[in-house]
Scaffold this motif. Structure first.
Motif, PDB file in Angstrom:
ATOM      1  N   TYR A   3     -60.345   1.523  91.036  1.00 47.67           N
ATOM      2  CA  TYR A   3     -60.868   0.277  90.516  1.00 47.67           C
ATOM      3  C   TYR A   3     -60.431   0.092  89.062  1.00 47.67           C
ATOM      4  CZ  TYR A   3     -63.789  -0.710  94.552  1.00 47.67           C
ATOM      5  OH  TYR A   3     -64.225  -1.023  95.810  1.00 47.67           O
ATOM      6  N   TYR A   4     -59.822  -1.054  88.812  1.00 46.10           N
ATOM      7  CA  TYR A   4     -59.334  -1.388  87.480  1.00 46.10           C
ATOM      8  C   TYR A   4     -60.144  -2.536  86.890  1.00 46.10           C
ATOM      9  CZ  TYR A   4     -55.003   0.990  88.931  1.00 46.10           C
ATOM     10  OH  TYR A   4     -54.075   1.901  89.376  1.00 46.10           O
ATOM     11  N   CYS A   5     -60.304  -2.461  85.586  1.00 50.73           N
ATOM     12  CA  CYS A   5     -60.866  -3.564  84.825  1.00 50.73           C
ATOM     13  C   CYS A   5     -59.706  -4.233  84.097  1.00 50.73           C
ATOM     14  CB  CYS A   5     -61.888  -3.008  83.834  1.00 50.73           C
ATOM     15  SG  CYS A   5     -62.696  -4.223  82.809  1.00 50.73           S
TER      16      CYS A   5
ATOM     17  N   TRP B 224     -62.508  -7.285  87.883  1.00 51.29           N
ATOM     18  CA  TRP B 224     -62.375  -5.984  88.533  1.00 51.29           C
ATOM     19  C   TRP B 224     -61.402  -6.138  89.701  1.00 51.29           C
ATOM     20  CZ3 TRP B 224     -64.133  -1.364  86.897  1.00 51.29           C
ATOM     21  CH2 TRP B 224     -65.156  -1.343  85.946  1.00 51.29           C
ATOM     22  N   PHE B 225     -60.461  -5.225  89.752  1.00 47.01           N
ATOM     23  CA  PHE B 225     -59.475  -5.191  90.821  1.00 47.01           C
ATOM     24  C   PHE B 225     -59.510  -3.789  91.436  1.00 47.01           C
ATOM     25  CE2 PHE B 225     -57.034  -9.088  89.917  1.00 47.01           C
ATOM     26  CZ  PHE B 225     -57.555  -9.419  88.678  1.00 47.01           C
ATOM     27  N   ARG B 226     -58.996  -3.656  92.653  1.00 43.00           N
ATOM     28  CA  ARG B 226     -58.949  -2.330  93.268  1.00 43.00           C
ATOM     29  C   ARG B 226     -57.650  -2.183  94.069  1.00 43.00           C
ATOM     30  NH1 ARG B 226     -63.810  -3.188  97.731  1.00 43.00           N
ATOM     31  NH2 ARG B 226     -62.643  -4.535  99.187  1.00 43.00           N
ATOM     32  N   GLN B 227     -57.261  -0.926  94.201  1.00 41.52           N
ATOM     33  CA  GLN B 227     -56.056  -0.624  94.979  1.00 41.52           C
ATOM     34  C   GLN B 227     -56.306   0.619  95.808  1.00 41.52           C
ATOM     35  OE1 GLN B 227     -52.385  -0.218  92.774  1.00 41.52           O
ATOM     36  NE2 GLN B 227     -51.210  -0.792  94.581  1.00 41.52           N
ATOM     37  N   SER B 228     -56.044   0.501  97.095  1.00 47.30           N
ATOM     38  CA  SER B 228     -56.159   1.631  98.016  1.00 47.30           C
ATOM     39  C   SER B 228     -54.767   2.103  98.370  1.00 47.30           C
ATOM     40  CB  SER B 228     -56.917   1.211  99.281  1.00 47.30           C
ATOM     41  OG  SER B 228     -58.185   0.691  98.959  1.00 47.30           O
ATOM     42  N   PRO B 229     -54.633   3.372  98.758  1.00 44.21           N
ATOM     43  CA  PRO B 229     -53.305   3.886  99.121  1.00 44.21           C
ATOM     44  C   PRO B 229     -52.654   3.035 100.205  1.00 44.21           C
ATOM     45  CG  PRO B 229     -54.866   5.682  98.911  1.00 44.21           C
ATOM     46  CD  PRO B 229     -55.662   4.409  98.807  1.00 44.21           C
ATOM     47  N   GLY B 230     -51.417   2.653  99.968  1.00 42.39           N
ATOM     48  CA  GLY B 230     -50.678   1.883 100.957  1.00 42.39           C
ATOM     49  C   GLY B 230     -50.991   0.406 100.971  1.00 42.39           C
ATOM     50  N   LYS B 231     -51.872  -0.033 100.083  1.00 37.32           N
ATOM     51  CA  LYS B 231     -52.245  -1.451 100.036  1.00 37.32           C
ATOM     52  C   LYS B 231     -51.936  -2.039  98.672  1.00 37.32           C
ATOM     53  CE  LYS B 231     -56.020  -1.199 103.415  1.00 37.32           C
ATOM     54  NZ  LYS B 231     -57.457  -1.509 103.640  1.00 37.32           N
TER      55      LYS B 231
END
Length: 131
Positions: A94-96, A36-43
């Protein structure tokens, strides 16, 4: 054809819990890493948790240790991410992701969140944690 489909993202209050699901289809054998990965705006996107499906070994980013748990139900080809004590900084898409079968690099003590090792990705599910 290998496909990953995430679900379970919602808007919750800080301190709450969510369980994300990732249905992983198309594999004919096990011995792979699912993360599991995640990405927030600007990060930049960051790794959160990884599971080696052969032994059930799990690995976590320091920021989520003790709060998140990754698990699998092999019978239904699903990997879960249980998220407790959520914080606003946990918000993001959140990505798998998964590796090719027979490539369980995460089981060998390497950088389990190396994105170049993950050849298959889902579309993501949005998690929003409000304070």
């Amino acid at each position: 054809q290998i496909q990953l489909r995430e679900s379970g993202g919602e808007s919750v209050q800080a301190g709450g819990s969510l369980r994300l699901s990732c249905v992983v289809s198309g594999y004919t054998s096990r011995s792979k890493c699912v993360g599991w990965f995640r990405q927030s705006p600007g990060k930049e996107r960051e790794g959160v948790a990884v599971l080696y499906d052969g032994a059930g070994s799990t690995f976590y980013a320091d920021s989520v240790k003790g709060r998140f748990a990754i698990s699998q139900d092999s019978a239904i080809n699903t990997v879960y991410l249980q998220m407790n004590s959520l914080k606003p900084e946990d918000s993001g898409l959140y990505y798998c992701a998964s590796t090719s079968a027979g490539r369980p690099f995460c089981a060998y003590g390497l950088n389990q969140f190396e994105e170049s090792e993950y050849g298959f990705w889902g579309q993501g599910t949005q998690v929003t944690v409000s304070s």
